[in-house]
Scaffold this motif. Structure first.
Motif, PDB file in Angstrom:
ATOM      1  N   MET A  48     -22.973 137.670 -13.484  1.00  0.00           N
ATOM      2  CA  MET A  48     -22.981 138.041 -14.882  1.00  0.00           C
ATOM      3  C   MET A  48     -21.771 137.416 -15.576  1.00  0.00           C
ATOM      4  O   MET A  48     -20.667 137.456 -15.072  1.00  0.00           O
ATOM      5  N   GLN A  49     -22.030 136.845 -16.729  1.00  0.00           N
ATOM      6  CA  GLN A  49     -20.964 136.243 -17.520  1.00  0.00           C
ATOM      7  C   GLN A  49     -20.402 137.271 -18.488  1.00  0.00           C
ATOM      8  O   GLN A  49     -21.030 138.278 -18.777  1.00  0.00           O
ATOM      9  N   MET A  62     -23.108 130.730 -26.188  1.00  0.00           N
ATOM     10  CA  MET A  62     -23.225 130.695 -24.728  1.00  0.00           C
ATOM     11  C   MET A  62     -23.820 129.372 -24.241  1.00  0.00           C
ATOM     12  O   MET A  62     -23.954 129.160 -23.048  1.00  0.00           O
ATOM     13  N   TRP A 101     -26.853 128.516 -24.414  1.00  0.00           N
ATOM     14  CA  TRP A 101     -28.164 128.789 -23.834  1.00  0.00           C
ATOM     15  C   TRP A 101     -29.258 128.099 -24.633  1.00  0.00           C
ATOM     16  O   TRP A 101     -30.364 127.929 -24.132  1.00  0.00           O
ATOM     17  N   GLN A 157     -25.381 144.130 -23.421  1.00  0.00           N
ATOM     18  CA  GLN A 157     -25.760 143.055 -22.509  1.00  0.00           C
ATOM     19  C   GLN A 157     -26.946 142.314 -23.096  1.00  0.00           C
ATOM     20  O   GLN A 157     -27.865 142.925 -23.641  1.00  0.00           O
ATOM     21  N   GLU A 159     -29.786 139.179 -22.086  1.00  0.00           N
ATOM     22  CA  GLU A 159     -30.346 138.385 -20.996  1.00  0.00           C
ATOM     23  C   GLU A 159     -31.308 137.359 -21.550  1.00  0.00           C
ATOM     24  O   GLU A 159     -32.125 137.654 -22.431  1.00  0.00           O
ATOM     25  N   GLU A 212     -33.548 133.944 -19.832  1.00  0.00           N
ATOM     26  CA  GLU A 212     -33.912 133.064 -18.724  1.00  0.00           C
ATOM     27  C   GLU A 212     -33.093 133.342 -17.466  1.00  0.00           C
ATOM     28  O   GLU A 212     -32.557 132.424 -16.837  1.00  0.00           O
ATOM     29  N   GLY A 213     -32.951 134.606 -17.104  1.00  0.00           N
ATOM     30  CA  GLY A 213     -32.252 134.982 -15.885  1.00  0.00           C
ATOM     31  C   GLY A 213     -30.730 134.997 -15.996  1.00  0.00           C
ATOM     32  O   GLY A 213     -30.049 135.359 -15.051  1.00  0.00           O
ATOM     33  N   GLN A 214     -30.201 134.615 -17.131  1.00  0.00           N
ATOM     34  CA  GLN A 214     -28.761 134.634 -17.353  1.00  0.00           C
ATOM     35  C   GLN A 214     -28.411 135.907 -18.122  1.00  0.00           C
ATOM     36  O   GLN A 214     -29.092 136.257 -19.075  1.00  0.00           O
ATOM     37  N   ILE A 215     -27.339 136.555 -17.711  1.00  0.00           N
ATOM     38  CA  ILE A 215     -26.927 137.795 -18.361  1.00  0.00           C
ATOM     39  C   ILE A 215     -25.492 137.646 -18.829  1.00  0.00           C
ATOM     40  O   ILE A 215     -24.634 137.119 -18.114  1.00  0.00           O
ATOM     41  N   VAL A 216     -25.231 138.121 -20.045  1.00  0.00           N
ATOM     42  CA  VAL A 216     -23.881 138.141 -20.565  1.00  0.00           C
ATOM     43  C   VAL A 216     -23.544 139.554 -21.029  1.00  0.00           C
ATOM     44  O   VAL A 216     -24.378 140.239 -21.621  1.00  0.00           O
TER      45      VAL A 216
END
Length: 68
Positions: A1-2, A20, A22, A57, A59, A61-65
């Motif tokens: 997690m970012q 990000m 993204w 939080q 999310e 494409e599978g990336q979480i910040v």
């Protein structure tokens, strides 16, 4: 997690996606939000102007910040 350090009270969801790296540009950010490809605190959210704040939080494409 970012982690994303927020300088201020909030950041709009589409601005966060761009910050990000993204998405490549604002139009793409709007598109992915409108298509339901972004989750906000575990739920799909279609609001482009959503105010993301500390503790949230996001999310994509599978990336979480996490916003800190």
């Amino acid at each position: 997690m970012q982690k994303f350090v927020l300088n201020g009270e909030f950041i709009h969801l589409i601005q966060l996606l761009k910050a990000m790296n993204w998405v490549e540009h604002g139009a793409m950010a709007q598109h992915v939000v409108e298509e339901g490809m972004v989750q906000y605190n575990g739920t799909v959210d279609y609001r482009k102007r959503l105010k993301v704040k500390r503790g949230d939080q996001v999310e994509f494409e599978g990336q979480i910040v996490e916003i800190v």
